[in-house]
Write a protein that holds these residues in place. Sequence first.
Motif, PDB file in Angstrom:
ATOM      1  N   TYR A  32     -15.578  -3.705   9.020  1.00 21.43           N
ATOM      2  CA  TYR A  32     -14.880  -2.479   8.638  1.00 21.43           C
ATOM      3  C   TYR A  32     -13.905  -1.991   9.709  1.00 21.43           C
ATOM      4  CZ  TYR A  32     -14.015   2.047   6.512  1.00 21.43           C
ATOM      5  OH  TYR A  32     -13.400   3.132   5.940  1.00 21.43           O
ATOM      6  N   PHE A  33     -14.298  -2.130  10.988  1.00 24.96           N
ATOM      7  CA  PHE A  33     -13.485  -1.530  12.047  1.00 24.96           C
ATOM      8  C   PHE A  33     -12.655  -2.538  12.848  1.00 24.96           C
ATOM      9  CE2 PHE A  33     -16.887   1.649  11.523  1.00 24.96           C
ATOM     10  CZ  PHE A  33     -16.119   2.796  11.354  1.00 24.96           C
ATOM     11  N   PHE A  34     -13.150  -3.763  13.000  1.00 26.28           N
ATOM     12  CA  PHE A  34     -12.517  -4.675  13.954  1.00 26.28           C
ATOM     13  C   PHE A  34     -11.970  -5.965  13.343  1.00 26.28           C
ATOM     14  CE2 PHE A  34     -15.928  -2.314  16.176  1.00 26.28           C
ATOM     15  CZ  PHE A  34     -15.129  -1.560  17.022  1.00 26.28           C
ATOM     16  N   HIS A  35     -12.319  -6.287  12.137  1.00 30.32           N
ATOM     17  CA  HIS A  35     -11.832  -7.504  11.479  1.00 30.32           C
ATOM     18  C   HIS A  35     -10.311  -7.425  11.347  1.00 30.32           C
ATOM     19  CE1 HIS A  35     -11.259 -10.587   8.387  1.00 30.32           C
ATOM     20  NE2 HIS A  35     -12.500 -10.999   8.622  1.00 30.32           N
ATOM     21  N   PRO A  36      -9.609  -8.570  11.466  1.00 29.27           N
ATOM     22  CA  PRO A  36      -8.145  -8.547  11.303  1.00 29.27           C
ATOM     23  C   PRO A  36      -7.672  -7.954   9.976  1.00 29.27           C
ATOM     24  CG  PRO A  36      -8.851 -10.642  12.233  1.00 29.27           C
ATOM     25  CD  PRO A  36     -10.099  -9.899  11.860  1.00 29.27           C
ATOM     26  N   LEU A  37      -8.527  -7.974   8.944  1.00 26.61           N
ATOM     27  CA  LEU A  37      -8.143  -7.417   7.644  1.00 26.61           C
ATOM     28  C   LEU A  37      -8.540  -5.956   7.488  1.00 26.61           C
ATOM     29  CD1 LEU A  37      -9.086 -10.365   5.230  1.00 26.61           C
ATOM     30  CD2 LEU A  37      -6.866  -9.854   6.259  1.00 26.61           C
ATOM     31  N   SER A  38      -9.094  -5.361   8.539  1.00 22.72           N
ATOM     32  CA  SER A  38      -9.583  -3.982   8.419  1.00 22.72           C
ATOM     33  C   SER A  38      -8.455  -2.987   8.148  1.00 22.72           C
ATOM     34  CB  SER A  38     -10.334  -3.578   9.685  1.00 22.72           C
ATOM     35  OG  SER A  38      -9.476  -3.644  10.821  1.00 22.72           O
ATOM     36  N   LYS A  39      -7.217  -3.359   8.465  1.00 16.64           N
ATOM     37  CA  LYS A  39      -6.088  -2.447   8.250  1.00 16.64           C
ATOM     38  C   LYS A  39      -5.701  -2.319   6.782  1.00 16.64           C
ATOM     39  CE  LYS A  39      -2.652  -6.098   9.053  1.00 16.64           C
ATOM     40  NZ  LYS A  39      -1.490  -6.520   9.860  1.00 16.64           N
ATOM     41  N   TYR A  40      -6.164  -3.266   5.950  1.00 17.17           N
ATOM     42  CA  TYR A  40      -5.775  -3.229   4.549  1.00 17.17           C
ATOM     43  C   TYR A  40      -6.710  -2.320   3.753  1.00 17.17           C
ATOM     44  CZ  TYR A  40      -2.667  -7.072   5.668  1.00 17.17           C
ATOM     45  OH  TYR A  40      -1.670  -7.834   6.223  1.00 17.17           O
ATOM     46  N   PRO A  41      -6.167  -1.556   2.801  1.00 18.80           N
ATOM     47  CA  PRO A  41      -6.990  -0.595   2.057  1.00 18.80           C
ATOM     48  C   PRO A  41      -7.908  -1.270   1.047  1.00 18.80           C
ATOM     49  CG  PRO A  41      -4.758  -0.633   1.169  1.00 18.80           C
ATOM     50  CD  PRO A  41      -4.745  -1.511   2.387  1.00 18.80           C
ATOM     51  N   HIS A  70      -5.615  -1.798  -7.552  1.00 21.40           N
ATOM     52  CA  HIS A  70      -4.189  -1.717  -7.221  1.00 21.40           C
ATOM     53  C   HIS A  70      -3.627  -0.344  -7.591  1.00 21.40           C
ATOM     54  CE1 HIS A  70      -3.334  -5.654  -5.682  1.00 21.40           C
ATOM     55  NE2 HIS A  70      -3.778  -6.280  -6.756  1.00 21.40           N
ATOM     56  N   LYS A  71      -4.114   0.207  -8.685  1.00 14.24           N
ATOM     57  CA  LYS A  71      -3.663   1.536  -9.102  1.00 14.24           C
ATOM     58  C   LYS A  71      -4.074   2.585  -8.074  1.00 14.24           C
ATOM     59  CE  LYS A  71      -4.035   4.780 -12.982  1.00 14.24           C
ATOM     60  NZ  LYS A  71      -4.662   5.014 -14.325  1.00 14.24           N
ATOM     61  N   ASP A  72      -5.271   2.434  -7.517  1.00 12.43           N
ATOM     62  CA  ASP A  72      -5.794   3.419  -6.573  1.00 12.43           C
ATOM     63  C   ASP A  72      -5.305   3.204  -5.139  1.00 12.43           C
ATOM     64  OD1 ASP A  72      -7.201   4.593  -8.639  1.00 12.43           O
ATOM     65  OD2 ASP A  72      -9.062   3.512  -8.203  1.00 12.43           O
ATOM     66  N   TYR A  73      -5.166   1.918  -4.748  1.00 12.19           N
ATOM     67  CA  TYR A  73      -4.900   1.621  -3.335  1.00 12.19           C
ATOM     68  C   TYR A  73      -3.520   1.047  -3.064  1.00 12.19           C
ATOM     69  CZ  TYR A  73      -9.906   2.363  -2.559  1.00 12.19           C
ATOM     70  OH  TYR A  73     -11.167   2.904  -2.483  1.00 12.19           O
ATOM     71  N   GLY A  74      -2.794   0.632  -4.119  1.00 10.18           N
ATOM     72  CA  GLY A  74      -1.469   0.097  -3.898  1.00 10.18           C
ATOM     73  C   GLY A  74      -1.394  -1.406  -4.083  1.00 10.18           C
ATOM     74  N   PRO A  75      -0.261  -2.019  -3.681  1.00  9.82           N
ATOM     75  CA  PRO A  75      -0.013  -3.436  -3.972  1.00  9.82           C
ATOM     76  C   PRO A  75      -0.813  -4.418  -3.130  1.00  9.82           C
ATOM     77  CG  PRO A  75       1.783  -2.524  -2.679  1.00  9.82           C
ATOM     78  CD  PRO A  75       0.894  -1.371  -3.032  1.00  9.82           C
ATOM     79  N   VAL A  76      -1.484  -3.928  -2.096  1.00 10.19           N
ATOM     80  CA  VAL A  76      -2.296  -4.808  -1.241  1.00 10.19           C
ATOM     81  C   VAL A  76      -3.707  -4.228  -1.165  1.00 10.19           C
ATOM     82  CG1 VAL A  76      -2.489  -5.933   1.002  1.00 10.19           C
ATOM     83  CG2 VAL A  76      -0.232  -5.306   0.122  1.00 10.19           C
ATOM     84  N   ASN A 401       0.515  -7.836 -14.417  1.00 10.46           N
ATOM     85  CA  ASN A 401       1.175  -7.702 -15.725  1.00 10.46           C
ATOM     86  C   ASN A 401       1.053  -6.298 -16.299  1.00 10.46           C
ATOM     87  OD1 ASN A 401       1.711 -10.390 -15.475  1.00 10.46           O
ATOM     88  ND2 ASN A 401       0.523 -11.052 -17.249  1.00 10.46           N
ATOM     89  N   HIS A 402       0.152  -5.488 -15.730  1.00  8.83           N
ATOM     90  CA  HIS A 402      -0.038  -4.122 -16.216  1.00  8.83           C
ATOM     91  C   HIS A 402       0.208  -3.100 -15.102  1.00  8.83           C
ATOM     92  CE1 HIS A 402      -2.165  -6.584 -19.200  1.00  8.83           C
ATOM     93  NE2 HIS A 402      -1.906  -5.607 -20.043  1.00  8.83           N
ATOM     94  N   ASP A 403       0.962  -3.511 -14.111  1.00  5.36           N
ATOM     95  CA  ASP A 403       1.264  -2.652 -12.970  1.00  5.36           C
ATOM     96  C   ASP A 403       2.486  -1.789 -13.291  1.00  5.36           C
ATOM     97  OD1 ASP A 403       2.055  -1.590 -10.437  1.00  5.36           O
ATOM     98  OD2 ASP A 403       1.023  -3.245  -9.430  1.00  5.36           O
ATOM     99  N   LYS A 404       2.319  -0.478 -13.242  1.00  2.53           N
ATOM    100  CA  LYS A 404       3.405   0.452 -13.597  1.00  2.53           C
ATOM    101  C   LYS A 404       4.637   0.306 -12.719  1.00  2.53           C
ATOM    102  CE  LYS A 404       0.758   4.405 -15.151  1.00  2.53           C
ATOM    103  NZ  LYS A 404       0.627   5.844 -14.910  1.00  2.53           N
ATOM    104  N   ARG A 405       4.458  -0.236 -11.539  1.00  2.00           N
ATOM    105  CA  ARG A 405       5.608  -0.381 -10.645  1.00  2.00           C
ATOM    106  C   ARG A 405       6.591  -1.429 -11.148  1.00  2.00           C
ATOM    107  NH1 ARG A 405       4.132  -2.393  -5.823  1.00  2.00           N
ATOM    108  NH2 ARG A 405       2.255  -3.264  -6.748  1.00  2.00           N
ATOM    109  N   PHE A 406       6.132  -2.288 -12.045  1.00  2.00           N
ATOM    110  CA  PHE A 406       7.005  -3.369 -12.510  1.00  2.00           C
ATOM    111  C   PHE A 406       7.308  -3.312 -14.006  1.00  2.00           C
ATOM    112  CE2 PHE A 406       4.138  -5.141  -9.152  1.00  2.00           C
ATOM    113  CZ  PHE A 406       5.046  -4.989  -8.114  1.00  2.00           C
ATOM    114  N   TRP A 407       6.571  -2.477 -14.748  1.00  2.00           N
ATOM    115  CA  TRP A 407       6.709  -2.482 -16.203  1.00  2.00           C
ATOM    116  C   TRP A 407       6.758  -1.049 -16.740  1.00  2.00           C
ATOM    117  CZ3 TRP A 407       7.607  -7.354 -17.554  1.00  2.00           C
ATOM    118  CH2 TRP A 407       7.058  -8.373 -16.770  1.00  2.00           C
TER     119      TRP A 407
END
Length: 499
Positions: A32-41, A70-76, A401-407
């Motif tokens: 949660y705190f130190f993994h290289p992916l910890s910065k992603y939501p 994706h709706k709650d946290y964004g594209p990543v 395919n159901h992402d509001k940012r693209f459709w």
Amino acid sequence: MAPLHLGSPVNLAAIGFSLLVVYLACQAVYNYFFHPLSKYPGPFLHHISYLPRAHKLMQGRLAFYVADLHKDYGPVVRLSPNEVAFSSPQAWRDIYGHKKVGEPEFPKSDLFYKVFTFLPLAIINAGRDEHALLRRQLSHGFSDRSMKEQEPIIGGYVDLLVQRIRENLEKAPNQPVNMLQWLNWTAFDIIGDLGFGAAGGFGCLEGSSYHPWVKIITDSMRQSAFMQALSSVGLRDAVQWAAKRASAAGQKHRAIIREKVEQRLTLGAPRPDFLEGLIRKKEELGLDLGRLQMNASLIIIAGSDTTSTLLCGTLFFITTNPEVLKKLVHEVRTTFKSDDEITLTSVNQLTYMLAVLNEALREYPPVTIGLPRVAPRGGGVVDGNAVPEGTIVSVFQWAINHDKRFWTDPFKFAPERFLGDERYKNDQLDAMQPFGVGPRNCIGQNLAYAEMRLVLAKLVYNFDMRLADEARGWLDGQMAYTSWVKRDLPIYMTLAAGQ
């Protein structure tokens, strides 16, 4: 009462349990705190454990859950301690696309593509060089020349589909037709013929019944998802051990494939089917019977369930959108003066039908999940985001395919978005990649489009269609693993005027 000694079984068990708890707690803190992916939501539990993802996968709800994330946290979004899901057109290109000379590709994840390590490799999970060789040979069966030679084969099965539905209407004129069955039978017969040179395919349309192998394939998709989920939480070796000993369905599946491939090998004469290129070069490529079987099995699964799934989805959407059906009927019945004019080639002029199929691919993609790749040695960059070496990355088809940012109105069935309609001018069409991108995209894309167009055109030309009331909620609650677990699709079919 005698005191417990440090070395007693009870104490050793308590110590072992305590050490396990401490280890898991430390692992959770690190993730949660130190993994290289910890910065992603992402949700807290997904940061520290593989269990939430595995649970959603086993439920058949992972694709829809990722869309919500994706709706709650964004594209990543971080899906697990070592996995990130992306939702953007650029992510398609960065993860799956062609690479510059010297730039490493993102290899496929073994957890998904090599669920059963004891089975021979096929084109879908072969290494880069071997994949290129296999694809080169298989491409002969998907070339324009081969498609022209295959047209009588494919057309014959589609005509038989129409004939069988007509006969069914004569027997039960006021009853809905379960189009799930008929489309499954058609797709499996076509691919059985083109894949194995088996006259009559699997005999589904001829006998108006399922070949036992069809059910085996359907069940195997769910079982494979369970195996992937168990492997992801550290039970990979146990999965392999159990699969070797307990998979009666898998053994039957392989026995059927072996029988079909052996029959194909005895034909001798060249034939415009998918195995011809591999058989011609089997010694040069080092393909023994086991490797031929695995490639044949892949072709059958990829070329049958996906096609029937998309056609089922298309029929559902056009029968629940009367204006779309009306436009489609008008295009087909004004373009062709007779059923004989509808061929694998002539259907290419149906522009509205192509838009309908594309919109069905967006709304109801046959492959719902993300096809996982692994960040290469030294790491990689996906849509501007650095991902360390070994990170699993993917784009989930249903989610993007159901992402509001693209459709615009992503849950609305609107073929016009693929026809330049001003209302959908901001849609990013390259967000949808139903056949994948890059060097490992679907080799059968052109054939799939042609086959789907031919089937749909013949049905629309010959029959008026109305969805049965009990099928109005056909999509509600459907589970999806790699593909969908589809329900029966009852549709009232009546002969069109003049037919």
